[in-house]
Write a protein that holds these residues in place. Structure first.
Motif, PDB file in Angstrom:
ATOM      1  N   TRP A 175      -0.966   0.989 -15.124  1.00  0.00           N
ATOM      2  CA  TRP A 175       0.196   0.543 -15.928  1.00  0.00           C
ATOM      3  C   TRP A 175       0.934   1.887 -16.424  1.00  0.00           C
ATOM      4  O   TRP A 175       0.449   2.764 -16.998  1.00  0.00           O
ATOM      5  CB  TRP A 175      -0.054  -0.323 -17.165  1.00  0.00           C
ATOM      6  N   LEU A 176       2.310   1.872 -16.227  1.00  0.00           N
ATOM      7  CA  LEU A 176       3.448   2.946 -16.660  1.00  0.00           C
ATOM      8  C   LEU A 176       4.313   2.413 -17.520  1.00  0.00           C
ATOM      9  O   LEU A 176       5.046   1.726 -17.553  1.00  0.00           O
ATOM     10  CB  LEU A 176       3.808   3.719 -15.586  1.00  0.00           C
ATOM     11  N   ASP A 177       4.205   3.182 -18.932  1.00  0.00           N
ATOM     12  CA  ASP A 177       5.353   2.855 -20.050  1.00  0.00           C
ATOM     13  C   ASP A 177       6.109   4.026 -20.156  1.00  0.00           C
ATOM     14  O   ASP A 177       5.784   5.023 -20.507  1.00  0.00           O
ATOM     15  CB  ASP A 177       4.168   2.768 -21.189  1.00  0.00           C
ATOM     16  N   ASP A 238       2.966   6.684  -5.950  1.00  0.00           N
ATOM     17  CA  ASP A 238       2.459   5.620  -5.339  1.00  0.00           C
ATOM     18  C   ASP A 238       1.131   5.282  -6.125  1.00  0.00           C
ATOM     19  O   ASP A 238       0.143   5.173  -5.664  1.00  0.00           O
ATOM     20  CB  ASP A 238       2.046   5.876  -3.873  1.00  0.00           C
ATOM     21  N   ALA A 239       1.222   5.408  -7.405  1.00  0.00           N
ATOM     22  CA  ALA A 239       0.076   5.380  -8.325  1.00  0.00           C
ATOM     23  C   ALA A 239       0.010   4.149  -9.204  1.00  0.00           C
ATOM     24  O   ALA A 239      -0.921   4.135  -9.959  1.00  0.00           O
ATOM     25  CB  ALA A 239      -0.080   6.806  -9.200  1.00  0.00           C
ATOM     26  N   LEU A 263      10.585   4.557  -9.281  1.00  0.00           N
ATOM     27  CA  LEU A 263      10.236   3.999  -7.937  1.00  0.00           C
ATOM     28  C   LEU A 263       9.369   4.977  -7.338  1.00  0.00           C
ATOM     29  O   LEU A 263       8.484   4.212  -6.602  1.00  0.00           O
ATOM     30  CB  LEU A 263      11.601   4.151  -7.191  1.00  0.00           C
ATOM     31  N   ARG A 264       9.469   6.120  -7.237  1.00  0.00           N
ATOM     32  CA  ARG A 264       8.387   6.922  -6.634  1.00  0.00           C
ATOM     33  C   ARG A 264       6.900   6.648  -7.317  1.00  0.00           C
ATOM     34  O   ARG A 264       5.700   6.727  -6.648  1.00  0.00           O
ATOM     35  CB  ARG A 264       8.410   8.251  -6.799  1.00  0.00           C
ATOM     36  N   ALA A 265       6.998   6.510  -8.491  1.00  0.00           N
ATOM     37  CA  ALA A 265       5.534   6.364  -9.183  1.00  0.00           C
ATOM     38  C   ALA A 265       4.942   5.176  -8.927  1.00  0.00           C
ATOM     39  O   ALA A 265       3.473   5.033  -8.869  1.00  0.00           O
ATOM     40  CB  ALA A 265       5.678   6.521 -10.634  1.00  0.00           C
ATOM     41  N   ARG A 267       3.466   1.892  -6.715  1.00  0.00           N
ATOM     42  CA  ARG A 267       3.007   1.687  -5.181  1.00  0.00           C
ATOM     43  C   ARG A 267       3.808   0.692  -4.517  1.00  0.00           C
ATOM     44  O   ARG A 267       4.728   0.043  -5.368  1.00  0.00           O
ATOM     45  CB  ARG A 267       1.490   1.196  -5.082  1.00  0.00           C
ATOM     46  N   PRO A 268       4.009   0.776  -3.288  1.00  0.00           N
ATOM     47  CA  PRO A 268       4.978  -0.154  -2.428  1.00  0.00           C
ATOM     48  C   PRO A 268       4.344  -1.506  -2.973  1.00  0.00           C
ATOM     49  O   PRO A 268       3.269  -1.850  -3.154  1.00  0.00           O
ATOM     50  CB  PRO A 268       4.607  -0.068  -1.158  1.00  0.00           C
ATOM     51  N   GLY A 269       5.564  -2.472  -3.521  1.00  0.00           N
ATOM     52  CA  GLY A 269       5.256  -3.815  -4.008  1.00  0.00           C
ATOM     53  C   GLY A 269       4.935  -3.732  -5.453  1.00  0.00           C
ATOM     54  O   GLY A 269       4.978  -4.661  -6.031  1.00  0.00           O
ATOM     55  N   GLY A 270       4.952  -2.337  -6.094  1.00  0.00           N
ATOM     56  CA  GLY A 270       4.691  -2.477  -7.456  1.00  0.00           C
ATOM     57  C   GLY A 270       5.669  -2.922  -8.315  1.00  0.00           C
ATOM     58  O   GLY A 270       7.061  -2.908  -8.044  1.00  0.00           O
ATOM     59  N   LEU A 271       5.723  -3.420  -9.391  1.00  0.00           N
ATOM     60  CA  LEU A 271       6.807  -4.255 -10.341  1.00  0.00           C
ATOM     61  C   LEU A 271       7.030  -3.468 -11.533  1.00  0.00           C
ATOM     62  O   LEU A 271       6.092  -2.694 -12.221  1.00  0.00           O
ATOM     63  CB  LEU A 271       6.078  -5.582 -10.821  1.00  0.00           C
TER      64      LEU A 271
END
Length: 339
Positions: A175-177, A238-239, A263-265, A267-271
């Protein structure tokens, strides 16, 4: 409504009287805030979590019983304290606001009010508003809230049931905050989900330092990695399976680059989750709304973007819309990285 062109003395007198009454109402609210802040600073609000007599308060404060009685009368009139027989204590509402487990407590709110009162005059001057690191900490504390049993219950019962996508992410992926402040939401999620592994990004060193202390106090520092950095310099790719962006605090000039980083951080399909803040209120609440907008926009921060506008902004950055969720915390925009 009369105009300045009215010549009837009685009409002019009545118009001026209306304006005087308006000013006095504004002043009365300011006076009680100053008094409440003063007695808070002297420890009264903590002392009055238990029932005390006027004599107890006089001994505690060093004031005469007569002065204490007058102060108590004001606080009682405004609903801060209540009397029972020969004692006085905080009302149930202000006791809850002053408690250690309050989501946003009395101290945080009074400090934010004091800061805003200092900033408002500067909006009439040229140039950006002067904000120090200590000011940023006041904003972070009063906006992000504390992670307590109260916030965990709120999230568990009112917020997360409306966001099953978020639950799936924090249980299974990183998770990225982004722009975490004191990371009230992420620390709350960490308390609810022992599986959560998060990175929280904060630009202001003083704020990030406090957030680390909070994470350590809640024993989740091994799972919530708080980094002091400009989001635009964050280089993981993609992390992450999900991210939250505290978008109301990002100036216009930084927003496109921030979204590109997120967007870069992901992964494809990440929310990506964003919260709509400050929707246009009804007429009764509009005066206060306009003041908040003035202060925010004087800092160069976009104010009151709707869920639809936020969706458009993220789509322009390359995201795909998923949905807008209605929650007890307002509307939450959910978008994803394509692919």
């Amino acid at each position: 409504m009369s105009t300045t062109g009215d010549t009837d003395p009685m009409v002019r007198f009545a118009s001026a009287g209306t304006a005087r009454s308006t000013l006095q109402a504004w002043a009365d609210g300011a006076y009680v805030l100053h008094l409440l802040t003063a007695v808070r600073d002297k420890g009264w609000t903590a002392f009055l979590t238990e029932s005390r007599s006027v004599e107890d308060l006089a001994a505690y404060s060093g004031l005469t019983p007569e002065r204490v009685a007058d102060i108590v009368d004001v606080l009682e009139a405004y609903g801060v304290v209540g009397r029972r027989e020969e004692t006085v204590r905080l009302t149930a509402e202000f006791a809850a606001l002053s408690a250690d487990d309050a989501w946003v407590g009395l101290d945080e709110l009074l400090d934010r009010i004091e800061l805003t009162a200092r900033l408002v005059p500067a909006t009439a001057e040229a140039g950006p508003l002067p904000l120090a690191e200590s000011d940023a900490l006041v904003v972070a504390r009063s906006s992000g809230g504390n992670s307590t049993r109260i916030t965990r219950a709120l999230f568990d019962q009112l917020f997360l049931p409306k966001l099953p996508e978020l639950i799936d992410v924090v249980r299974t992926e990183r998770w990225l905050d982004v722009g975490c402040g004191v990371a009230g939401s992420t620390l709350t999620l960490a308390g609810l989900f022992p599986e959560l592994k998060a990175v929280a990004l904060e630009l202001v060193p003083t704020v990030a330092a406090e957030t680390r202390l909070r994470a350590a106090a809640q024993r989740v520092a091994d799972r919530v990695d708080i980094r002091t950095t400009d989001v635009r310099d964050f280089d993981e790719r993609d992390a992450f399976g999900g991210a939250f962006w505290a978008q109301p605090f990002f100036p216009e000039a930084t927003r496109a680059a921030t979204l590109a980083t997120i967007l870069r951080a992901l992964r494809p399909g990440g929310l990506l989750f964003l919260q709509e803040m400050e929707p246009v209120p009804d007429q009764a609440a509009r005066p206060a709304y306009t003041m908040r907008r003035l202060v925010a926009q004087a800092q160069g921060i976009p104010f009151g973007r709707t869920a639809e506008e936020l969706t458009d902004e993220t789509m322009a950055a390359g995201f795909e819309p998923v949905r807008v969720a209605q929650t007890d915390f307002g509307r939450i925009v959910i978008v994803r990285r394509p692919g």
